[in-house]
Design an enzyme around this catalytic site. Structure first.
Site, mmCIF file in Angstrom:
data_model
loop_
_atom_site.group_PDB
_atom_site.id
_atom_site.type_symbol
_atom_site.label_atom_id
_atom_site.label_comp_id
_atom_site.label_asym_id
_atom_site.label_seq_id
_atom_site.Cartn_x
_atom_site.Cartn_y
_atom_site.Cartn_z
ATOM 1 N N THR A 93 0.874 -1.185 0.000
ATOM 2 C CA THR A 93 0.000 0.000 0.000
ATOM 3 C C THR A 93 0.901 1.222 0.000
ATOM 4 O OG1 THR A 93 -1.657 -1.158 1.309
ATOM 5 C CG2 THR A 93 -1.817 1.231 1.251
ATOM 6 N N LYS A 168 -7.716 1.729 -3.114
ATOM 7 C CA LYS A 168 -7.387 1.263 -1.755
ATOM 8 C C LYS A 168 -7.517 2.405 -0.735
ATOM 9 C CE LYS A 168 -5.076 -0.933 1.585
ATOM 10 N NZ LYS A 168 -5.505 -2.103 2.299
ATOM 11 N N LYS A 243 -1.595 5.109 8.667
ATOM 12 C CA LYS A 243 -0.787 5.187 7.431
ATOM 13 C C LYS A 243 -1.693 5.430 6.219
ATOM 14 C CE LYS A 243 1.669 2.332 4.160
ATOM 15 N NZ LYS A 243 2.120 1.033 3.717
HETATM 16 P P1 NAD Z 1 5.899 -5.957 7.213
HETATM 17 O O1 NAD Z 1 6.680 -4.810 7.799
HETATM 18 O O2 NAD Z 1 5.562 -7.123 8.065
HETATM 19 O O3 NAD Z 1 6.680 -6.507 5.905
HETATM 20 C C1 NAD Z 1 7.432 -5.718 5.037
HETATM 21 C C2 NAD Z 1 8.687 -6.502 4.704
HETATM 22 O O4 NAD Z 1 9.463 -5.788 3.714
HETATM 23 C C3 NAD Z 1 9.608 -6.712 5.919
HETATM 24 O O5 NAD Z 1 9.801 -8.100 6.127
HETATM 25 C C4 NAD Z 1 10.898 -5.995 5.515
HETATM 26 O O6 NAD Z 1 12.063 -6.638 6.006
HETATM 27 C C5 NAD Z 1 10.820 -6.082 4.010
HETATM 28 N N1 NAD Z 1 11.682 -5.099 3.328
HETATM 29 C C6 NAD Z 1 11.784 -3.765 3.552
HETATM 30 N N2 NAD Z 1 12.699 -3.230 2.711
HETATM 31 C C7 NAD Z 1 13.169 -4.250 1.951
HETATM 32 C C8 NAD Z 1 14.143 -4.334 0.914
HETATM 33 N N3 NAD Z 1 14.825 -3.264 0.493
HETATM 34 N N4 NAD Z 1 14.391 -5.544 0.356
HETATM 35 C C9 NAD Z 1 13.722 -6.646 0.782
HETATM 36 N N5 NAD Z 1 12.792 -6.629 1.760
HETATM 37 C C10 NAD Z 1 12.529 -5.434 2.337
HETATM 38 O O7 NAD Z 1 4.581 -5.285 6.590
HETATM 39 P P2 NAD Z 1 3.234 -6.055 6.145
HETATM 40 O O8 NAD Z 1 2.252 -6.029 7.261
HETATM 41 O O9 NAD Z 1 3.594 -7.344 5.491
HETATM 42 O O10 NAD Z 1 2.688 -5.022 5.054
HETATM 43 C C11 NAD Z 1 3.263 -4.920 3.763
HETATM 44 C C12 NAD Z 1 2.443 -3.934 2.951
HETATM 45 O O11 NAD Z 1 1.083 -4.405 2.886
HETATM 46 C C13 NAD Z 1 2.377 -2.533 3.554
HETATM 47 O O12 NAD Z 1 2.435 -1.607 2.504
HETATM 48 C C14 NAD Z 1 1.046 -2.504 4.270
HETATM 49 O O13 NAD Z 1 0.506 -1.214 4.374
HETATM 50 C C15 NAD Z 1 0.207 -3.377 3.350
HETATM 51 N N6 NAD Z 1 -0.943 -4.042 3.996
HETATM 52 C C16 NAD Z 1 -0.820 -4.633 5.225
HETATM 53 C C17 NAD Z 1 -1.924 -5.250 5.806
HETATM 54 C C18 NAD Z 1 -1.807 -5.908 7.150
HETATM 55 O O14 NAD Z 1 -2.862 -6.228 7.732
HETATM 56 N N7 NAD Z 1 -0.613 -6.158 7.669
HETATM 57 C C19 NAD Z 1 -3.159 -5.260 5.138
HETATM 58 C C20 NAD Z 1 -3.252 -4.689 3.862
HETATM 59 C C21 NAD Z 1 -2.128 -4.070 3.301
#
Ligand code: NAD
Length: 294
Positions: A93, A168, A243
């Protein structure tokens, strides 16, 4: 079988990638966090040393990263190494402007691309029932649809580049505003001596009916599966709602749209986060509205 690179194996990315493995694809994963890589290995992913090695044989690249700056930096790093014609799908997102820049990076490198953020949370990611909101050309969407299928309950093509992100943040602005509205009504009802169940029974079948009330009720009791019944353990954390509301306000400013209730919702979630509510489910804002200690 498609060779898929999956970059960003956090709370959402890991279970999503696991569903691609279950569907019979070869999935090569990369993340910065060793624990996430270990879990991905258990899910059957092949691990890569870095982003460029993850994508060098990929037909499809999926990214699931925290924010726009991460997506642009990762795209800049990996796009030159991916085979020409590969499809890039960003499911993070992020803000609409960064999403459009990511499409441009893909185009400059001879790749096709869609933005495809999701709704449905970690539960939907594990169950393979996420809703994908996609932006990009018809051709790119047609290529992406079968790849998204094992992770999806529903896939909607919303329009051109950035339209998935636009859908979204508009949806989540409705959600943030409606949750505050429902929570305020329960707080007022409490002060007026109305039971939660009575208000629910009336409003859930009247004109106040909405998802925040009937599927995600912010008081315990009427909807047994809602986070209110487990002390507001997320679910969808208030920090993530903040966010998304901030993204909606950035977009509203850039596009010249008046969204006064969206702005107010962003302020209220900012205060709730500042008081320590960020890790709670976003429906926990009812406690903030009651003036209760978080
Ligand atoms: P998270 O922080 O658990 O996962 C993000 C991952 O990206 C981490 O494991 C981090 O190490 C990795 N990362 C960051 N920089 C990196 C790089 N340069 N190379 C490789 N890996 C890298 O976050 P999440 O909860 O999995 O959310 C991910 C996305 O999905 C976000 O944009 C969030 O807003 C969206 N989202 C989350 C949810 C939810 O309920 N968690 C729901 C809908 C959307």
């Amino acid at each position: 079988m498609t060779t898929i690179a999956f970059i960003g194996l956090g709370n959402m990315g890991n279970p999503m990638a696991a569903n691609l493995v279950k569907a019979g694809h070869k999935v090569v994963g990369f993340d910065l966090v060793p624990e996430n890589l270990a879990l991905a290995r258990e899910h059957g992913l092949i691990l890569a040393e870095d982003g460029p090695s993850a994508v060098k044989e990929a037909e499809v690249v999926v990214t699931m990263l925290p924010a726009g700056k991460h997506v642009l930096s990762v795209y800049g790093e990996i796009a030159p190494w991916a085979p020409k014609g590969a499809l890039f799908i960003d499911s993070s997102t992020i803000d609409v402007e960064s999403a459009r820049k990511a499409h441009a990076i893909a185009r400059e490198n001879g790749l096709s691309s869609i933005d495809a953020p999701v709704s449905g949370g970690t539960g939907g990611a594990a169950a393979g029932t996420l809703t994908f909101m996609a932006g990009g050309s018809k051709e790119a969407f047609a290529l992406a649809e079968p790849v998204l299928q094992p992770m999806a309950g529903r896939i909607v093509h919303c329009g051109e580049d950035g339209a998935g992100q636009a859908a979204k943040i508009c949806n989540n602005m409705i959600l943030g505003i409606s949750m505050i509205g429902v929570a305020e009504a329960f707080v007022l009802g409490e002060k007026l001596g109305l039971s939660h169940q009575a208000l629910f029974d009336v409003a859930s079948t009247s004109s106040g009916q909405c998802w925040s009330l009937t599927s995600y009720c912010p008081v315990p009791g009427p909807v047994p599966a809602s986070p209110a019944n487990r002390d507001y353990k997320p679910g969808f954390a208030a920090a993530l709602m903040l966010k998304d509301l901030k993204l909606s306000q950035e977009a509203a400013q850039a596009a010249g749209a008046a969204t006064p209730l969206g702005a107010e919702a962003a302020q209220l979630y900012s205060l709730f986060n500042a008081q320590g509510g960020g890790g709670a489910d976003f429906s926990g804002i009812i406690n903030f509205l009651r003036g209760a200690k978080i």
